[in-house]
Every structure is written in structure tokens, then in C-alpha cells.
Design an enzyme around this catalytic site. Structure first.
Site, PDB file in Angstrom:
ATOM      1  N   ASP A  73      -8.062  -5.069  -0.416  1.00  0.00           N
ATOM      2  CA  ASP A  73      -8.598  -5.839  -1.494  1.00  0.00           C
ATOM      3  C   ASP A  73      -8.073  -7.231  -1.346  1.00  0.00           C
ATOM      4  O   ASP A  73      -8.622  -8.254  -2.111  1.00  0.00           O
ATOM      5  CB  ASP A  73      -7.927  -5.355  -2.739  1.00  0.00           C
ATOM      6  CG  ASP A  73      -8.425  -4.082  -3.289  1.00  0.00           C
ATOM      7  OD1 ASP A  73      -7.555  -2.965  -3.355  1.00  0.00           O
ATOM      8  OD2 ASP A  73      -9.501  -3.704  -3.071  1.00  0.00           O
ATOM      9  N   HIS A  84       0.829  -1.334  -0.023  1.00  0.00           N
ATOM     10  CA  HIS A  84       0.031   0.011  -0.130  1.00  0.00           C
ATOM     11  C   HIS A  84       0.783   1.373  -0.020  1.00  0.00           C
ATOM     12  O   HIS A  84       1.947   1.308   0.571  1.00  0.00           O
ATOM     13  CB  HIS A  84      -1.003   0.002   1.289  1.00  0.00           C
ATOM     14  CG  HIS A  84      -2.086   1.018   1.187  1.00  0.00           C
ATOM     15  ND1 HIS A  84      -1.991   2.282   1.249  1.00  0.00           N
ATOM     16  CD2 HIS A  84      -3.364   0.733   0.858  1.00  0.00           C
ATOM     17  CE1 HIS A  84      -3.137   2.882   1.091  1.00  0.00           C
ATOM     18  NE2 HIS A  84      -3.964   1.888   0.752  1.00  0.00           N
TER      19      HIS A  84
END
Ligand code: SDX
Length: 428
Positions: A364, A307
Site C-alpha cells: 500500500d 506487515h
């Protein structure tokens, strides 16, 4: 005495103001740098650049904190509903019972979509990706709401467009799914709450007595809450910059949907499940695929990992992982890809490559497994991400306009050819 930063260039020193946010974040304000020094800054991918001052969402990537309007994501996911969180993000405070009822009433009375919108569905080739359809259909809403194009809309007029968009997006998303099956669409039932109504339009039968499992509704509420906003991510920054040109709300959100589609961003939830399926069909050898993810010569990445901001666990991933176990158990589903995901996570979190780069599961990584358990096909996952992110996009767009921010127009450093003379094509 407020803090300043000093920038020394040659024999000149420039004082730059430092601003501090309510959570202690600090920034050097360079808004006058070019006027003072002739220099701009360069920060490809904006990894170190703040684009705005926002009061909507705070996240601390080092510690793994996420808060909407000061409320922790853990508390909201546990106690709130998606439509209540949408109200919080857009209007800044949790609603009273009356305010929430009025909000839901308004929305439920705008869920119908103009019948002519159906003609767009007939134009899409069968099997076309739902994200391409959604981006087109949301942009097309401007054509069906010409009042939204009027310059200088009042706050009430803007709010009506916001209500319409939230209402119609759930209908459009469910119709995209129904059309993908070649099924007739199901019209909204105004007495149902927002998420139940969405699940009814998506999975219900055409009979009025279709019951939607409350376990499924609860899981969907939680997933939508977890996706509702995430400060200045790629798609939100897109919504803000498109809106800064005074483009209408529908065009701004349509642009955000397109940005979210990318597999490095919202499209990752689809890519994760496709990756897990691929590993399962390949025999489930997670060590082999972890090695591929680490191999610089191999384009394969561990989708759902890493991320830009979280250098610790994405708090949303923790909540979704637990919700995964709960929903699969309640629905009596044994999903082998969940076991593969857990094994990948365990191996990666103990592998120096991932540890050194602070790569953890993100939102996700597990969400697609729940969407599958709820009955959604893989290519609908990112559309569901967009449905969840809609209130965040709207809140950010509204804040940008309320702050009267200027049109977004970054500078650059030119590195191309300098002076060249035009030559006749015969002489090239
Ligand atoms: C979302 O910004 C947001 O808030 C987004 C989001 C939201 O709510 O809006 O949280 C939603 O988009 C989540 C992210 C979903 N994307 C993925 O899961 C795709 C896989 N992850 C990546 O491609 C990547 O981690 C990004 C895109 C998420 C972040 O990329 P960065 O910050 O530009 O980091 P990078 O690509 O420069 O990677 C740094 C290093 C590199 O290795 P080195 O060059 O240092 O040797 O880490 C490696 C990368 O190769 N790396 C990975 C990896 N992610 C990063 N290696 C293998 N697998 C991965 N998934």
C-alpha cells in the site's frame, strides 16, 4: 516415517501429527487436540495458526517471496495480464490462447448490470464512501441472480456466477466513480479487453472514439496483478469463513470487501496518500513524522509500513515503487508526495525502531501514488484494491468449497462472570 510433535500436559503426553507443505512449511495438526486432551489452543489474531491447506498462493515473509500457483509475482507482473492471472488463480493453470479468449469472451458478455441496480446508487448519500457502496452493491447482485441461491449448484452453474461477478464488478466500480462525479455512467464496450474496458467506463467520454492511453492500461494491469491474491489475509479469511456457512458467492465477496475496507488492511492505500498529503501540508518534515510513528503515546502509525507476514521487503512494494517512477515519467507528472514517500522509506529503513521490528514498505505504500497519477481520487483506492483482489477471493472461496471444508467455528477461553442469580431491578 512422518514427523510428530509431542505435547506434554501434566503426566500425559499427546502425539500430534506434523504436516509439511510443498514449499517446506511445517504445521502441527491440532484438529483432534480437544477430543484427546480437552484443551484448545489460543492464538489471538491467528498469528501462529494455519486455517487451511491451500494450493493457490505461496509467500515467504522472511525472504520476500510471492508466487501465484507457483509462478513468481515478478514474472507475472512483467509478462502477464490481469485477466490471465485471474484465470491462473481460479482454474490453477495458465490458459492456452483459446482458453483465454473464451474466458475473456464470456466475461465481456456479462459486463452489463441490471438497470434496476442503478436505483441503489440513487439511494447512497452523495460523498458516501465507495467501499460501503461496493460492499452493498456486490451483496445486492445475489438479488439479481436468484439462481446463485439455489442449493447444490453444479460446477458449471458456480462458474457462471464467477464469470458474472468478475464482469460486473468492473462495471460497478466504474459506475461508483462516475456517480461520485455526478456524471452519467458509461456502458461497457465488449470489443475492448477487460482493463481497457474498465478504464474506458471510468475515464472515457460517452463518445465511442475515446482512446485509453496504453501506458495507463499497462500500469493498471500491473497494479491489479499485484493485488490479485495474498493467501490467508484478513479479507480472504473473511471470504472463506462466510463461504463456509454455504452463503452464496456474492455475500461472501461482499463480506471480504467490508474486511478489506479497514485502514489496517486494504484501506491503508488511502491512508498512505492522506498521510503523505498531511506531511506535505505540514512542511514535509519527515523526521518529525517518523518520531510520531515511533512514539507509543502517539496514535500515528506510518501507514503502508509493516506487515503481519513480510518481515523483509514486500516484493509487491518493490515492483510498484519502480512502476511509480516509470508511470510518472511517462505521464510527465512530478508528484511531491512520491519524494516524501521515498524520504520516509529511506529514513525508516535506517532507524532502529523500524529495523528491530522488521517494518518495511508494504503493497500500500506506493500504490496510491500511481492511482493518483492515473486519475483516481483517494477514496477510490481501496475499491481498486478490491477489484484486483477479486480473483484471489474467488479462487480461495472455490478451493474451500472444493475441499468440502466444514463451517468455520473457532473456540474460545471464557473469562467472564461465572454463576450469578437474577435479581429484581428494584434491588440492583
Ligand atoms: C495489507 O495480511 C496481508 O497479506 C495483507 C495485505 C494483502 O495483500 O492482503 O498484504 C494487504 O493489509 C498490507 C498492510 C496494510 N496496513 C498498513 O500499512 C497499516 C500500518 N501497518 C500496521 O498497522 C501493521 O504493521 C499491520 C497491521 C500491517 C501488522 O500489524 P501486526 O502484525 O499485528 O503487528 P503489530 O501491530 O503487533 O506491530 C508490531 C510492532 C508494534 O510495536 P511494539 O508494540 O512491538 O513496540 O510494530 C509496531 C507496533 O506498534 N508497528 C508500527 C507499524 N506497524 C507496526 N509502528 C509504526 N508504524 C507502523 N506502520
Amino acid at each position: 516415517m512422518s514427523e510428530t510433535a509431542q505435547l506434554k500436559i501434566g503426566d500425559k503426553t499427546y502425539d500430534l501429527p506434523v504436516i509439511e507443505g510443498t514449499e517446506g512449511e511445517k504445521a502441527i495438526d491440532i484438529s483432534k487436540l480437544r477430543d484427546q486432551s480437552g484443551y484448545v489452543t489460543l492464538d489471538i489474531g491467528y498469528k501462529n495458526t494455519g486455517a487451511t491447506k491451500s494450493a493457490i498462493t505461496f509467500l515467504d515473509g522472511e525472504v520476500g517471496i510471492l508466487k501465484y500457483r507457483g509462478y513468481s509475482i515478478e514474472q507475472l507482473a512483467e509478462n502477464s495480464s490481469f485477466i490471465e492471472v485471474a484465470y491462473l488463480l481460479i482454474y490453477g493453470n495458465l490458459p492456452t490462447a483459446e482458453q483465454l479468449q473464451a474466458f475473456e469472451f464470456e466475461i465481456s458478455h456479462h459486463t452489463l448490470v441490471h438497470e434496476d441496480m442503478k436505483k441503489f446508487f440513487d439511494g447512497f448519500p452523495s460523498g458516501s464512501h465507495p467501499m460501503g457502496q461496493l460492499s452493498s452493491l456486490i451483496g445486492a447482485l445475489a438479488a439479481f441472480n436468484p439462481a446463485s441461491l439455489k442449493p447444490g449448484l453444479t460446477a458449471e452453474e458456480v462458474n457462471l456466477e464467477i464469470i458474472k461477478l468478475i464482469a460486473k464488478m468492473s462495471t460497478i466500480v466504474s459506475w461508483i466513480y462516475k456517480k461520485s462525479l455526478g456524471h452519467p455512467v458509461i456502458y461497457p464496450r465488449n470489443k475492448l479487453d477487460y482493463v481497457t474496458n474498465f478504464m474506458y467506463m471510468t475515464f472515457g467520454q460517452r463518445t465511442e472514439d475515446t482512446e485509453i492511453d496504453p501506458v495507463v492500461v499497462s500500469a493498471m494491469n500491473k497494479l491489479l496483478i499485484l493485488h490479485a491474491d495474498h493467501e490467508q489475509n484478513c479479507s480472504t479469511s473473511t471470504v472463506r469463513i462466510v463461504g463456509s456457512s454455504d452463503a452464496n458467492l456474492y455475500a461472501s465477496i461482499s463480506a471480504g470487501i467490508s474486511a478489506l475496507w479497514g485502514p489496517l488492511h486494504g484501506g491503508a492505500n488511502q491512508a498512505v496518500v492522506e498521510m503523505l498529503q498531511q506531511i506535505k501540508e505540514d512542511g514535509g518534515d519527515t523526521d518529525k513524522w517518523i518520531a510520531k510513528a515511533k512514539d507509543k503515546n502517539d496514535p500515528f502509525r506510518l501507514m503502508g509500513f509493516g506487515h503481519r507476514v513480510y518481515k523483509n521487503f514486500d516484493p509487491r512494494a518493490k515492483i510498484i515503487k519502480k512502476a511509480c517512477d516509470d508511470i510518472l515519467e511517462k505521464l510527465g507528472i512530478n508528484d511531491e508526495t512520491l519524494e516524501i514517500a521515498k524520504k520516509l522509506e529511506e529514513v525508516a529503513l535506517n532507524d532502529p525502531y523500524f529495523v528491530e521490528r522488521k517494518l518495511y514498505p508494504n503493497v500500500d505504500f506506493y500504490s496510491g501514488i500511481i492511482y493518483t497519477a492515473l486519475g483516481f481520487p483517494t477514496d477510490m483506492f481501496t475499491v481498486l484494491f478490491a477489484l484486483g483482489r477479486l480473483p484471489g477471493w474467488i479462487a480461495q472461496w472455490k478451493e474451500m468449497k472444493a475441499n468440502k471444508e466444514p463451517i468455520g467455528r473457532p473456540r474460545q477461553v471464557y473469562v467472564g462472570e461465572t454463576n450469578r442469580e437474577y435479581t429484581d431491578i428494584k434491588k440492583r
